[in-house]
Design a protein around this motif. Structure first.
Motif, PDB file in Angstrom:
ATOM      1  N   THR A   1      -4.525  13.250 -11.357  1.00  0.00           N
ATOM      2  CA  THR A   1      -3.748  12.262 -10.893  1.00  0.00           C
ATOM      3  C   THR A   1      -4.522  12.034  -9.478  1.00  0.00           C
ATOM      4  O   THR A   1      -4.406  12.758  -8.534  1.00  0.00           O
ATOM      5  CB  THR A   1      -2.203  12.336 -10.502  1.00  0.00           C
ATOM      6  OG1 THR A   1      -1.652  12.656 -11.616  1.00  0.00           O
ATOM      7  CG2 THR A   1      -1.840  10.865  -9.845  1.00  0.00           C
TER       8      THR A   1
ATOM      9  N   SER B   1      -4.845   8.550  -7.775  1.00  0.00           N
ATOM     10  CA  SER B   1      -4.168   7.398  -7.271  1.00  0.00           C
ATOM     11  C   SER B   1      -3.128   7.220  -7.951  1.00  0.00           C
ATOM     12  O   SER B   1      -2.586   7.811  -8.998  1.00  0.00           O
ATOM     13  CB  SER B   1      -5.307   6.219  -7.448  1.00  0.00           C
ATOM     14  OG  SER B   1      -5.150   5.732  -8.964  1.00  0.00           O
ATOM     15  N   LEU B   2      -2.159   6.364  -7.190  1.00  0.00           N
ATOM     16  CA  LEU B   2      -1.089   5.696  -7.678  1.00  0.00           C
ATOM     17  C   LEU B   2      -0.823   5.125  -9.069  1.00  0.00           C
ATOM     18  O   LEU B   2      -0.126   5.317  -9.971  1.00  0.00           O
ATOM     19  CB  LEU B   2      -0.444   4.842  -6.884  1.00  0.00           C
ATOM     20  CG  LEU B   2       0.087   5.386  -5.408  1.00  0.00           C
ATOM     21  CD1 LEU B   2       0.423   4.350  -4.354  1.00  0.00           C
ATOM     22  CD2 LEU B   2       1.280   6.428  -5.458  1.00  0.00           C
ATOM     23  N   GLU B   3      -2.169   4.549  -9.434  1.00  0.00           N
ATOM     24  CA  GLU B   3      -2.248   3.914 -10.661  1.00  0.00           C
ATOM     25  C   GLU B   3      -2.449   4.890 -11.840  1.00  0.00           C
ATOM     26  O   GLU B   3      -2.089   4.584 -13.240  1.00  0.00           O
ATOM     27  CB  GLU B   3      -3.819   3.181 -10.905  1.00  0.00           C
ATOM     28  CG  GLU B   3      -3.679   2.156  -9.892  1.00  0.00           C
ATOM     29  CD  GLU B   3      -5.131   1.269 -10.124  1.00  0.00           C
ATOM     30  OE1 GLU B   3      -5.092   0.128 -10.455  1.00  0.00           O
ATOM     31  OE2 GLU B   3      -5.906   1.831  -9.801  1.00  0.00           O
ATOM     32  N   ASP B   4      -2.748   6.106 -11.496  1.00  0.00           N
ATOM     33  CA  ASP B   4      -2.809   7.626 -12.580  1.00  0.00           C
ATOM     34  C   ASP B   4      -1.542   7.984 -12.892  1.00  0.00           C
ATOM     35  O   ASP B   4      -1.269   8.701 -13.903  1.00  0.00           O
ATOM     36  CB  ASP B   4      -3.615   8.422 -12.143  1.00  0.00           C
ATOM     37  CG  ASP B   4      -5.299   7.806 -11.955  1.00  0.00           C
ATOM     38  OD1 ASP B   4      -5.541   7.126 -12.628  1.00  0.00           O
ATOM     39  OD2 ASP B   4      -5.940   8.417 -10.919  1.00  0.00           O
TER      40      ASP B   4
ATOM     41  N   SER C   1      -5.733   4.567  -3.464  1.00  0.00           N
ATOM     42  CA  SER C   1      -5.224   3.522  -4.481  1.00  0.00           C
ATOM     43  C   SER C   1      -5.678   2.136  -3.828  1.00  0.00           C
ATOM     44  O   SER C   1      -5.574   1.943  -2.489  1.00  0.00           O
ATOM     45  CB  SER C   1      -3.729   3.652  -4.700  1.00  0.00           C
ATOM     46  OG  SER C   1      -3.340   4.828  -4.931  1.00  0.00           O
ATOM     47  N   PRO C   2      -5.795   1.225  -4.674  1.00  0.00           N
ATOM     48  CA  PRO C   2      -5.764  -0.157  -4.295  1.00  0.00           C
ATOM     49  C   PRO C   2      -4.627  -0.632  -3.542  1.00  0.00           C
ATOM     50  O   PRO C   2      -3.534  -0.211  -3.750  1.00  0.00           O
ATOM     51  CB  PRO C   2      -6.015  -1.059  -5.857  1.00  0.00           C
ATOM     52  CG  PRO C   2      -6.470   0.156  -6.778  1.00  0.00           C
ATOM     53  CD  PRO C   2      -5.811   1.448  -6.184  1.00  0.00           C
ATOM     54  N   LYS C   3      -5.001  -1.460  -2.515  1.00  0.00           N
ATOM     55  CA  LYS C   3      -3.800  -1.961  -1.581  1.00  0.00           C
ATOM     56  C   LYS C   3      -2.457  -2.647  -2.459  1.00  0.00           C
ATOM     57  O   LYS C   3      -1.541  -2.446  -2.190  1.00  0.00           O
ATOM     58  CB  LYS C   3      -4.269  -2.928  -0.752  1.00  0.00           C
ATOM     59  CG  LYS C   3      -5.151  -2.156   0.420  1.00  0.00           C
ATOM     60  CD  LYS C   3      -5.821  -2.990   1.532  1.00  0.00           C
ATOM     61  CE  LYS C   3      -6.403  -2.208   2.529  1.00  0.00           C
ATOM     62  NZ  LYS C   3      -6.836  -3.174   3.881  1.00  0.00           N
TER      63      LYS C   3
ATOM     64  N   GLN D   1      -1.858  -2.047  -5.522  1.00  0.00           N
ATOM     65  CA  GLN D   1      -0.739  -0.848  -6.237  1.00  0.00           C
ATOM     66  C   GLN D   1       0.044  -0.349  -5.108  1.00  0.00           C
ATOM     67  O   GLN D   1       1.237  -0.239  -5.206  1.00  0.00           O
ATOM     68  CB  GLN D   1      -1.907   0.106  -6.635  1.00  0.00           C
ATOM     69  CG  GLN D   1      -0.907   1.088  -7.540  1.00  0.00           C
ATOM     70  CD  GLN D   1      -0.345   0.562  -8.706  1.00  0.00           C
ATOM     71  OE1 GLN D   1      -1.115  -0.260  -9.444  1.00  0.00           O
ATOM     72  NE2 GLN D   1       0.612   1.200  -8.929  1.00  0.00           N
TER      73      GLN D   1
ATOM     74  N   CYS E   1       4.359  -0.137  -4.777  1.00  0.00           N
ATOM     75  CA  CYS E   1       5.080   1.205  -4.877  1.00  0.00           C
ATOM     76  C   CYS E   1       5.919   1.540  -3.658  1.00  0.00           C
ATOM     77  O   CYS E   1       6.228   2.678  -3.591  1.00  0.00           O
ATOM     78  CB  CYS E   1       3.985   2.174  -5.308  1.00  0.00           C
ATOM     79  SG  CYS E   1       3.641   1.963  -6.849  1.00  0.00           S
TER      80      CYS E   1
ATOM     81  N   GLU F   1       7.027  10.482 -10.697  1.00  0.00           N
ATOM     82  CA  GLU F   1       7.142  10.050 -12.327  1.00  0.00           C
ATOM     83  C   GLU F   1       8.354   9.157 -12.620  1.00  0.00           C
ATOM     84  O   GLU F   1       8.230   8.307 -13.745  1.00  0.00           O
ATOM     85  CB  GLU F   1       6.702  11.109 -13.065  1.00  0.00           C
ATOM     86  CG  GLU F   1       5.503  11.594 -13.462  1.00  0.00           C
ATOM     87  CD  GLU F   1       5.043  12.159 -12.026  1.00  0.00           C
ATOM     88  OE1 GLU F   1       3.486  12.335 -11.733  1.00  0.00           O
ATOM     89  OE2 GLU F   1       5.765  12.737 -11.215  1.00  0.00           O
TER      90      GLU F   1
END
Length: 312
Positions: A7, A9-12, A77-79, A81, A85, A185
Motif C-alpha cells: 500500500t 497511497s490511499l488509492e491502494d 496520494s493525489p490531492k 483522493q 478521505c 480498510e
C-alpha cells in the motif's frame, strides 16, 4: 499463492464494503451502566465495574498508528483522493482521543491496569510537551495523575508487558455498541461514523441529572444517621454517578466543535464540570474540551479542503 501488493497511497487501500457500527470508548463506558429501575443500585454496580483497560489502551495505540499511517499515505496520494478521505482522519483522531480520555476515567483494578494506563499517560505527556502547550500538559497530568508508578518495573519490561496484553478486537468481531479497533480498510464505516455524531446537548443534560443524583447522595451521606452498609452503598452510588457524569461531559466536549449546536452545549458542560466532586474528574473534562477544540479545527479544515476540491 497470494501476492501481497504494498500500500503506497490511499488509492491502494482495499476498502471493506460492509458498513459496520463504530462505538467510541467513552460511549462504551456509558453503556456499561446496568439496566435497572433503581438508579442508585445501578450507579453502585457501575462504580465497581472491572473495565478492560488493556484493550482500551490497545485501541488508543491502534488508532494512533492508523492516524500516522493515513498521514504517511497522504504524502504519496493525489490531492483529490486525500480530500475525499479526510473524514477518515478526523474519525480516527476522535476514536483515539476517546480511548485516551476513557483510560483517564476508568479506575485501574490490577497491576496490568496500572501499567497500561501509565504507558498511555506517559505517551500523551511526551507528545503534549512537544507541542509546547502548558495548559494541555497540566490538564493531562491532573487527569491521568501522572507520577511515579506504585510498583517498580523496568521500562522495557513495562512496554513488553503492556503491548502483549493490549490486543483489541477487530470491528469485524464486535457486537453492537461495543468499542473495537477500526482501521483504514474500514474507511466507509469511519465515514459513516462521522455522519452520525452524538447529540451533544442530550449528553450534557444526562450528565446534569447524574450530577443531581451525586449531589443527593452527598447530602444523604452528610445528613443521614446511617449504618456502615448503607453508607458504603451511598458512597459507591455517588462515585458511580460522578464517573458517568464525567464520561458524558467529556464526550460532549470532545464532539462539541463538530456539531451545529455544540457551542452552547460545551459552555453548559464546562459549567456543570465545576460540580464534579474531584479535581481529577474536572481536569478530565478540561482536557477533553481542549482536545475537542483541536479536532473541531481539523474537521473544519477537512470541510474547507473538500469543498475547494469539489469546486474546481
Amino acid at each position: 499463492m497470494k501476492t501481497n501488493i504494498p500500500t503506497t497511497s490511499l488509492e491502494d487501500i482495499a476498502l471493506e464494503a460492509t458498513i459496520r457500527p463504530v462505538t467510541d470508548d467513552l460511549d462504551g463506558i456509558a453503556r456499561r451502566l446496568p439496566l435497572s429501575s433503581d438508579r442508585d443500585t445501578a450507579y453502585a454496580a457501575f462504580a465497581g465495574e472491572r473495565f478492560l483497560i488493556s484493550a482500551t489502551a490497545g485501541r488508543a495505540l491502534g488508532f494512533a498508528e492508523e492516524t500516522e499511517r493515513f498521514l504517511a499515505l497522504a504524502e504519496t496520494s493525489p490531492k483529490p483522493q486525500v480530500a475525499a478521505c479526510l473524514d477518515m482522519l478526523t474519525a480516527l483522531t476522535l476514536l483515539n482521543s476517546a480511548s485516551v480520555i476513557a483510560l483517564a476515567i476508568m479506575p485501574p483494578r490490577t497491576g496490568e491496569d496500572v501499567l497500561a494506563r501509565a504507558f498511555i499517560a506517559d505517551s500523551v505527556d511526551c507528545k503534549l510537551r512537544l507541542t509546547g502547550d502548558p495548559a494541555m500538559v497540566e490538564a493531562a497530568a491532573l487527569a491521568f495523575e501522572i507520577g511515579p508508578l506504585p510498583i517498580t518495573i523496568g521500562e522495557r519490561q513495562r512496554r513488553t508487558f503492556m503491548l502483549a496484553s493490549a490486543v483489541p478486537s477487530s470491528v469485524r468481531n464486535a457486537r453492537q455498541g461495543e468499542p473495537a479497533m477500526v482501521a483504514l480498510e474500514q474507511g466507509l464505516s469511519l465515514t459513516a461514523f462521522m455522519r452520525d455524531l452524538p447529540q451533544v446537548a442530550a449528553l450534557v443534560e444526562r450528565a446534569a441529572l447524574q450530577l443531581d443524583d451525586a449531589d443527593r447522595h452527598a447530602r444523604e451521606i452528610a445528613e443521614g444517621d446511617i449504618g456502615p452498609e448503607a453508607l458504603e452503598r451511598l458512597e459507591r452510588a455517588r462515585h458511580g454517578a460522578a464517573l458517568l457524569a464525567t464520561v458524558d461531559l467529556a464526550r460532549a466536549c470532545l464532539y462539541a466543535d463538530l456539531v451545529d449546536d455544540g457551542a452552547a452545549a460545551k459552555d453548559r458542560a464546562r459549567a456543570l464540570a465545576s460540580r464534579l466532586p474531584e479535581p481529577r474528574l474536572r481536569s478530565i473534562v478540561t482536557f477533553a474540551t481542549m482536545t475537542g477544540a483541536i479536532i473541531g479545527e481539523l474537521g473544519r479544515t477537512a470541510r474547507t479542503i473538500s469543498a475547494a476540491v469539489r469546486d474546481r
